[in-house]
Design a protein around this motif. Structure first.
Motif, PDB file in Angstrom:
ATOM      1  N   ASP A 263       0.859  -1.084   0.033  1.00 52.75           N
ATOM      2  CA  ASP A 263      -0.054  -0.069  -0.010  1.00 52.75           C
ATOM      3  C   ASP A 263       0.949   1.277   0.187  1.00 52.75           C
ATOM      4  N   VAL A 264       0.509   2.008  -0.637  1.00 50.21           N
ATOM      5  CA  VAL A 264       1.083   3.614  -0.908  1.00 50.21           C
ATOM      6  C   VAL A 264       0.308   4.629  -0.788  1.00 50.21           C
ATOM      7  N   LEU A 265       0.485   5.703  -0.132  1.00 47.87           N
ATOM      8  CA  LEU A 265      -0.373   6.760   0.392  1.00 47.87           C
ATOM      9  C   LEU A 265       0.373   8.019  -0.456  1.00 47.87           C
ATOM     10  N   TYR A 266      -0.192   8.923  -1.184  1.00 45.08           N
ATOM     11  CA  TYR A 266       0.222  10.008  -1.596  1.00 45.08           C
ATOM     12  C   TYR A 266      -0.426  11.165  -1.021  1.00 45.08           C
ATOM     13  N   LEU A 267       0.252  12.294  -0.302  1.00 45.48           N
ATOM     14  CA  LEU A 267      -0.465  13.410   0.304  1.00 45.48           C
ATOM     15  C   LEU A 267      -0.178  14.753  -0.181  1.00 45.48           C
ATOM     16  N   GLY A 268      -0.928  15.557  -0.405  1.00 45.74           N
ATOM     17  CA  GLY A 268      -0.737  17.002  -0.838  1.00 45.74           C
ATOM     18  C   GLY A 268      -1.687  17.887  -0.482  1.00 45.74           C
ATOM     19  N   ARG A 269      -1.419  19.270  -0.401  1.00 42.82           N
ATOM     20  CA  ARG A 269      -2.264  20.214  -0.166  1.00 42.82           C
ATOM     21  C   ARG A 269      -2.167  21.322  -1.355  1.00 42.82           C
ATOM     22  N   GLY A 270      -3.165  21.930  -1.579  1.00 38.37           N
ATOM     23  CA  GLY A 270      -3.563  22.918  -2.638  1.00 38.37           C
ATOM     24  C   GLY A 270      -3.361  22.187  -4.000  1.00 38.37           C
ATOM     25  N   SER A 271      -2.689  22.801  -4.875  1.00 35.22           N
ATOM     26  CA  SER A 271      -2.644  22.247  -6.267  1.00 35.22           C
ATOM     27  C   SER A 271      -1.654  21.241  -6.181  1.00 35.22           C
ATOM     28  N   ALA A 272      -0.928  20.879  -5.068  1.00 30.47           N
ATOM     29  CA  ALA A 272      -0.207  19.467  -4.920  1.00 30.47           C
ATOM     30  C   ALA A 272      -1.181  18.381  -4.705  1.00 30.47           C
TER      31      ALA A 272
END
Length: 296
Positions: A153-162
């Motif tokens: 399992d892999v999680l990708y996190l970002g805020r705004g345009s990320a």
């Protein structure tokens, strides 16, 4: 116009999500984004005085074409042939065209003056040279891929345009390496996804050093406190904040927020590519997928 609706599918939808941030922040126009297959049957009200932007990699996507009765203007991405099924340069050229549209719309609406228009155009013209700098990290990205290839399992996190980039990074990894991956807005971690975090979960954080960086950093600290292994992509200043506490880090060139999504998309694509190669997957022709989705 006082409202824009962006309609697309898959990777093109993620490009539309990035454009939503640009159009609202720079052009100061309200934007709604919709998946074409949902938009088509939801039959939403489309009041006069608005505009619809349809984004398609192939120009043949059935759901997008069905939603699009006719087009007043076509903006070609000029991406050239793209052989691999999973969209890469089509995505970045869609972003480039949408960025140009944003700047033009902001100028036409009086949201920015000529000096700011010239400045933003200058930032866009720097993308090729900055992209070359990003590609210098290819060996480091491959090292990360060795670890990702072992993950379930892999999680990708970002805020705004990320955040749309986190969605796109997860999609790329799923498409060509067949590893289960999910993208989340970093601020949503405490609303459920943090329950997934343990020492076996790889977490990839997109954290440009912008006005949201400190918020993202707080989310990274929460992941680390629960044993999660964090790989962070930021600029040199951002990476330095966590130094040796990160499992891996990639320092990208500092850049204006307008061009950030185009640069940060590159390591996401390369990470998926190297992971798929290490796992022996067919990068160009992943199973069960077609280049053009011409049926519903």
């Amino acid at each position: 116009m006082d409202r824009v609706t962006v309609i697309a599918c898959g990777t093109s939808y993620h490009a539309g999500l990035v454009a939503k941030y640009w159009l609202e922040q720079i052009a100061r126009v309200s934007v709604e984004t919709d998946i074409a297959s949902e938009f088509r049957y939801r039959a939403p009200a489309m009041p006069r005085g608005g505009a619809a932007i349809f984004v398609s990699q192939s120009g043949e996507t059935a759901d997008t074409l069905a939603a699009l009765r006719y087009a007043d203007v076509v903006l070609p991405t000029l991406a050239g042939p793209e052989i691999g099924v999973a969209s890469t340069k089509a995505f970045t050229t869609q972003l480039a065209v949408l960025a140009c549209l944003t700047v033009a719309l902001a100028r036409a609406r009086g949201g920015i003056g000529q000096a700011r228009e010239v400045q933003l155009a200058g930032f866009l013209s720097e993308i090729p040279s900055l992209a070359r700098e990003v590609l210098n990290n290819d060996a480091r990205i491959r090292e990360m891929a060795i670890e990702i290839a072992k993950a379930r399992d892999v999680l990708y996190l970002g805020r705004g345009s990320a955040f749309p980039l986190a969605l796109e990074g997860a999609l790329k990894l799923k498409e060509i390496s067949y590893i289960r991956a999910e993208g989340y807005a970093a601020g949503e971690m405490k609303h459920g996804p943090i329950a997934l975090i343990d020492e076996n979960v790889q977490v990839i954080v997109l954290a440009p050093h912008d006005h949201l960086f400190e918020k993202t950093l707080g989310n990274v600290e929460e992941v680390m406190a629960r044993g999660g292994r964090v790989m962070m992509i930021s600029d040199t200043e951002g990476v330095a904040r966590l130094a040796d506490r990160l499992a891996y880090s990639i320092a990208l060139p500092s850049c204006d927020p307008l061009v950030m999504p185009l640069l940060y998309a590159i390591p996401m694509q390369l990470l998926a590519y190297h992971t798929a190669v290490l796992k022996g997957s067919d990068v160009d022709q992943p199973r069960n997928l077609a280049k053009s989705v011409t049926v519903e």
